[in-house]
Scaffold this motif. Structure first.
Motif, PDB file in Angstrom:
ATOM      1  N   LEU A  52     -37.033   6.241   3.557  1.00  0.00           N
ATOM      2  CA  LEU A  52     -37.461   5.347   2.483  1.00  0.00           C
ATOM      3  C   LEU A  52     -37.432   3.896   2.942  1.00  0.00           C
ATOM      4  CD1 LEU A  52     -38.233   4.733  -0.431  1.00  0.00           C
ATOM      5  CD2 LEU A  52     -35.806   4.897  -1.051  1.00  0.00           C
ATOM      6  N   THR A  53     -36.427   3.525   3.702  1.00  0.00           N
ATOM      7  CA  THR A  53     -36.330   2.160   4.215  1.00  0.00           C
ATOM      8  C   THR A  53     -37.444   1.864   5.212  1.00  0.00           C
ATOM      9  OG1 THR A  53     -33.924   2.169   3.914  1.00  0.00           O
ATOM     10  CG2 THR A  53     -34.834   0.528   5.418  1.00  0.00           C
ATOM     11  N   VAL A  54     -37.700   2.809   6.107  1.00  0.00           N
ATOM     12  CA  VAL A  54     -38.751   2.611   7.101  1.00  0.00           C
ATOM     13  C   VAL A  54     -40.108   2.481   6.421  1.00  0.00           C
ATOM     14  CG1 VAL A  54     -39.928   3.668   9.080  1.00  0.00           C
ATOM     15  CG2 VAL A  54     -37.438   3.802   8.888  1.00  0.00           C
ATOM     16  N   TRP A  55     -40.296   3.207   5.325  1.00  0.00           N
ATOM     17  CA  TRP A  55     -41.551   3.155   4.572  1.00  0.00           C
ATOM     18  C   TRP A  55     -41.821   1.758   4.020  1.00  0.00           C
ATOM     19  CZ3 TRP A  55     -42.057   3.450  -1.120  1.00  0.00           C
ATOM     20  CH2 TRP A  55     -43.365   3.664  -1.546  1.00  0.00           C
ATOM     21  N   GLN A  56     -40.776   0.944   3.904  1.00  0.00           N
ATOM     22  CA  GLN A  56     -40.904  -0.405   3.353  1.00  0.00           C
ATOM     23  C   GLN A  56     -41.004  -1.454   4.466  1.00  0.00           C
ATOM     24  OE1 GLN A  56     -37.567  -0.982   0.628  1.00  0.00           O
ATOM     25  NE2 GLN A  56     -37.476   1.212   0.320  1.00  0.00           N
ATOM     26  N   PHE A  57     -41.809  -1.174   5.494  1.00  0.00           N
ATOM     27  CA  PHE A  57     -41.887  -2.084   6.631  1.00  0.00           C
ATOM     28  C   PHE A  57     -42.926  -3.183   6.444  1.00  0.00           C
ATOM     29  CE2 PHE A  57     -44.874   1.365   7.608  1.00  0.00           C
ATOM     30  CZ  PHE A  57     -46.034   0.651   7.870  1.00  0.00           C
ATOM     31  N   GLY A  58     -43.514  -3.305   5.276  1.00  0.00           N
ATOM     32  CA  GLY A  58     -44.614  -4.239   5.064  1.00  0.00           C
ATOM     33  C   GLY A  58     -44.272  -5.682   5.343  1.00  0.00           C
ATOM     34  N   SER A  59     -43.103  -6.146   4.905  1.00  0.00           N
ATOM     35  CA  SER A  59     -42.732  -7.555   5.113  1.00  0.00           C
ATOM     36  C   SER A  59     -42.617  -7.891   6.595  1.00  0.00           C
ATOM     37  CB  SER A  59     -41.416  -7.862   4.399  1.00  0.00           C
ATOM     38  OG  SER A  59     -41.544  -7.688   3.010  1.00  0.00           O
ATOM     39  N   ASN A 109     -30.169  -6.968   5.413  1.00  0.00           N
ATOM     40  CA  ASN A 109     -30.622  -6.176   4.264  1.00  0.00           C
ATOM     41  C   ASN A 109     -30.080  -4.755   4.299  1.00  0.00           C
ATOM     42  OD1 ASN A 109     -32.137  -8.327   3.233  1.00  0.00           O
ATOM     43  ND2 ASN A 109     -33.941  -7.776   4.433  1.00  0.00           N
ATOM     44  N   SER A 110     -29.981  -4.167   5.482  1.00  0.00           N
ATOM     45  CA  SER A 110     -29.514  -2.786   5.586  1.00  0.00           C
ATOM     46  C   SER A 110     -28.035  -2.667   5.233  1.00  0.00           C
ATOM     47  CB  SER A 110     -29.768  -2.248   7.002  1.00  0.00           C
ATOM     48  OG  SER A 110     -31.148  -2.167   7.264  1.00  0.00           O
ATOM     49  N   PHE A 111     -27.239  -3.655   5.599  1.00  0.00           N
ATOM     50  CA  PHE A 111     -25.824  -3.622   5.252  1.00  0.00           C
ATOM     51  C   PHE A 111     -25.628  -3.648   3.735  1.00  0.00           C
ATOM     52  CE2 PHE A 111     -24.441  -4.598   9.601  1.00  0.00           C
ATOM     53  CZ  PHE A 111     -23.250  -3.893   9.640  1.00  0.00           C
ATOM     54  N   GLN A 112     -26.582  -4.235   3.013  1.00  0.00           N
ATOM     55  CA  GLN A 112     -26.451  -4.370   1.568  1.00  0.00           C
ATOM     56  C   GLN A 112     -27.201  -3.286   0.798  1.00  0.00           C
ATOM     57  OE1 GLN A 112     -26.633  -8.739   0.323  1.00  0.00           O
ATOM     58  NE2 GLN A 112     -27.553  -8.848   2.359  1.00  0.00           N
ATOM     59  N   MET A 113     -27.694  -2.271   1.473  1.00  0.00           N
ATOM     60  CA  MET A 113     -28.456  -1.218   0.810  1.00  0.00           C
ATOM     61  C   MET A 113     -27.614  -0.521  -0.262  1.00  0.00           C
ATOM     62  SD  MET A 113     -29.264   2.215   0.469  1.00  0.00           S
ATOM     63  CE  MET A 113     -28.604   3.139   1.843  1.00  0.00           C
ATOM     64  N   PHE A 114     -28.164  -0.434  -1.469  1.00  0.00           N
ATOM     65  CA  PHE A 114     -27.405   0.151  -2.576  1.00  0.00           C
ATOM     66  C   PHE A 114     -28.252   1.043  -3.482  1.00  0.00           C
ATOM     67  CE2 PHE A 114     -26.342  -0.237  -7.122  1.00  0.00           C
ATOM     68  CZ  PHE A 114     -25.132   0.440  -7.130  1.00  0.00           C
ATOM     69  N   THR A 115     -29.403   0.546  -3.931  1.00  0.00           N
ATOM     70  CA  THR A 115     -30.148   1.213  -4.998  1.00  0.00           C
ATOM     71  C   THR A 115     -30.516   2.643  -4.651  1.00  0.00           C
ATOM     72  OG1 THR A 115     -31.067  -0.915  -5.700  1.00  0.00           O
ATOM     73  CG2 THR A 115     -32.188   1.073  -6.467  1.00  0.00           C
ATOM     74  N   SER A 116     -31.103   2.856  -3.485  1.00  0.00           N
ATOM     75  CA  SER A 116     -31.553   4.208  -3.131  1.00  0.00           C
ATOM     76  C   SER A 116     -30.385   5.165  -2.977  1.00  0.00           C
ATOM     77  CB  SER A 116     -32.385   4.168  -1.845  1.00  0.00           C
ATOM     78  OG  SER A 116     -31.661   3.559  -0.793  1.00  0.00           O
ATOM     79  N   ALA A 117     -29.272   4.698  -2.390  1.00  0.00           N
ATOM     80  CA  ALA A 117     -28.105   5.572  -2.247  1.00  0.00           C
ATOM     81  C   ALA A 117     -27.503   5.906  -3.600  1.00  0.00           C
ATOM     82  CB  ALA A 117     -27.061   4.909  -1.351  1.00  0.00           C
ATOM     83  N   PHE A 118     -27.511   4.961  -4.514  1.00  0.00           N
ATOM     84  CA  PHE A 118     -26.936   5.182  -5.843  1.00  0.00           C
ATOM     85  C   PHE A 118     -27.807   6.119  -6.684  1.00  0.00           C
ATOM     86  CE2 PHE A 118     -26.516   3.755 -10.333  1.00  0.00           C
ATOM     87  CZ  PHE A 118     -25.197   4.121 -10.538  1.00  0.00           C
ATOM     88  N   MET A 147     -21.109  15.375   0.194  1.00  0.00           N
ATOM     89  CA  MET A 147     -19.942  15.280   1.076  1.00  0.00           C
ATOM     90  C   MET A 147     -19.854  13.889   1.722  1.00  0.00           C
ATOM     91  SD  MET A 147     -20.155  19.041   2.904  1.00  0.00           S
ATOM     92  CE  MET A 147     -18.708  18.688   3.920  1.00  0.00           C
ATOM     93  N   ASN A 148     -20.135  12.858   0.913  1.00  0.00           N
ATOM     94  CA  ASN A 148     -20.031  11.460   1.350  1.00  0.00           C
ATOM     95  C   ASN A 148     -20.948  11.120   2.524  1.00  0.00           C
ATOM     96  OD1 ASN A 148     -18.060  10.845  -0.572  1.00  0.00           O
ATOM     97  ND2 ASN A 148     -16.399  11.444   0.805  1.00  0.00           N
ATOM     98  N   SER A 149     -21.998  11.914   2.756  1.00  0.00           N
ATOM     99  CA  SER A 149     -22.893  11.656   3.889  1.00  0.00           C
ATOM    100  C   SER A 149     -23.771  10.440   3.667  1.00  0.00           C
ATOM    101  CB  SER A 149     -23.768  12.886   4.158  1.00  0.00           C
ATOM    102  OG  SER A 149     -24.573  13.192   3.027  1.00  0.00           O
ATOM    103  N   THR A 150     -23.921   9.976   2.420  1.00  0.00           N
ATOM    104  CA  THR A 150     -24.699   8.764   2.129  1.00  0.00           C
ATOM    105  C   THR A 150     -23.843   7.725   1.400  1.00  0.00           C
ATOM    106  OG1 THR A 150     -25.504   9.679   0.033  1.00  0.00           O
ATOM    107  CG2 THR A 150     -26.843  10.090   1.987  1.00  0.00           C
ATOM    108  N   TYR A 151     -22.554   7.794   1.605  1.00  0.00           N
ATOM    109  CA  TYR A 151     -21.621   6.909   0.905  1.00  0.00           C
ATOM    110  C   TYR A 151     -21.567   5.567   1.623  1.00  0.00           C
ATOM    111  CZ  TYR A 151     -17.526   5.866  -1.984  1.00  0.00           C
ATOM    112  OH  TYR A 151     -16.655   5.327  -2.896  1.00  0.00           O
ATOM    113  N   VAL A 152     -22.569   4.745   1.394  1.00  0.00           N
ATOM    114  CA  VAL A 152     -22.682   3.459   2.087  1.00  0.00           C
ATOM    115  C   VAL A 152     -21.685   2.458   1.507  1.00  0.00           C
ATOM    116  CG1 VAL A 152     -25.071   3.784   2.789  1.00  0.00           C
ATOM    117  CG2 VAL A 152     -24.570   2.770   0.566  1.00  0.00           C
ATOM    118  N   TYR A 153     -21.510   1.360   2.215  1.00  0.00           N
ATOM    119  CA  TYR A 153     -20.474   0.379   1.882  1.00  0.00           C
ATOM    120  C   TYR A 153     -20.708  -0.250   0.509  1.00  0.00           C
ATOM    121  CZ  TYR A 153     -16.941  -3.186   2.825  1.00  0.00           C
ATOM    122  OH  TYR A 153     -15.831  -3.978   2.772  1.00  0.00           O
TER     123      TYR A 153
END
Length: 318
Positions: A181-188, A241-250, A258-264
């Motif tokens: 999903l993140t890679v799909w947003q490469f437009g900027s 931006n990647s360190f602050q990723m939240f919406t998609s994981a939430f 099993m916490n495999s997408t439990y980002v900071y």
């Protein structure tokens, strides 16, 4: 005599006042123009930041009287918080995979779109559009439906006789759906690369063609070195931006399975708004800032070996 003296004094006072006004007229006008931004910065950015720094040294919970605890929150984070360790590990996995893939996709598409082809503006708009909506909750819900057990992706695989799986419910693939999903947003990043490609002189490519260089050689010997400052900029912005990723994981996985997408950022949110431990969450936020700064400094330190700038004496390393 007295009258002439008074007139001279008045003229001197007027002249002095005029000099004072001339001296401050431009700065005051400038401050008036930036006042909306300045008020917003001080009230919505600087003040909350310093307030959160103060809270990080307290046990602020909204439910109990606030008490100063010093560095206890930071000590707990680094010595007695296994979920912190898990979230940091998952976040670094996400950053290390998503940022390079996004940069590569953006650069390759930018190179393709830099050609003179019919309908180029339409293609650029269509490719940039996901960057405008990619971080929204609606797209995250759509992504969850696409990669669900009964999602469109598995239906497409089924037409080729391939048995799909629950891509967002499997620990081995859940994080990769968020990365995709993140890679799909490469437009900027692509738009910035396009701007950089336009600045590369055609003379360099023509001269290299005369010397027998093919397209692949030109890409690695001319395009990449000339784009290295832009790659550096996109890399730094992508990491932040990647360190602050939240919406998609939430929305898509809520940190599972099993916490495999439990980002900071998800862990920080849980501490602040599920457990109401705002003091502890503030400490987590400043630890995140420290991690981003450290990574950015490391990247900046290595830039002297691979980032090149155009100078009066030729192209030389930073």
């Amino acid at each position: 005599m007295n009258q002439s003296t008074a007139t001279a004094a008045n003229a001197a006072a007027v002249k002095k006042k005029r000099r004072f006004l001339n001296r401050w007229e431009a700065p005051v006008a400038g401050y008036l123009f930036i006042a909306p931004w300045l008020i917003g910065f001080l009230g919505l950015t600087a003040y909350p930041m310093f307030l959160s720094l103060y809270y990080s040294f307290t046990n602020y919970t909204l439910l109990e009287p606030m008490k100063w605890v010093g560095v206890d929150n930071y000590t707990r984070i680094f010595t007695d918080d296994t979920r912190f360790t898990t979230s940091v590990r998952v976040t670094f996995q996400y950053v290390l995979a998503s940022v390079p893939l996004k940069l590569v996709a953006a650069l390759l598409v930018a190179v393709v779109l830099n050609k003179a082809i019919r309908g180029l503006s339409v293609y650029r708009t269509a490719i940039y559009f996901p960057s405008l909506i990619g971080g929204s909750i609606a797209v995250s819900i759509l992504w969850r439906n696409i990669f669900g057990v009964d999602g469109i992706f598995n239906e497409i695989l089924g037409t080729f006789g391939i048995q799909g799986r629950g891509w967002i419910t499997s620990p081995g693939t859940a994080l990769w759906t968020l990365i995709l999903l993140t890679v799909w947003q490469f437009g900027s990043a692509m738009v910035i690369f396009l701007a950089g490609l336009k600045q590369i002189p055609n003379d360099l490519y023509e001269a290299s063609s005369v010397d027998g260089a093919n397209k692949l050689t030109q890409f690695f010997k001319i395009t990449l070195p000339m784009l290295s400052p832009i790659i550096y900029f996109n890399l730094i912005m992508g990491v932040i931006n990647s360190f602050q990723m939240f919406t998609s994981a939430f929305v898509i996985t809520n940190g599972g399975p099993m916490n495999s997408t439990y980002v900071y950022a998800l862990y920080l949110y849980e501490r602040a708004f599920s457990r109401y431990q705002l003091g502890y969450a503030s400490a987590l936020a400043w630890v995140m800032l420290a991690m981003i700064v450290v990574v950015a400094v490391i990247i900046a330190g290595t830039s002297r070996y691979w980032v090149f700038y155009e100078t009066e004496t030729g192209r030389k390393s930073k």
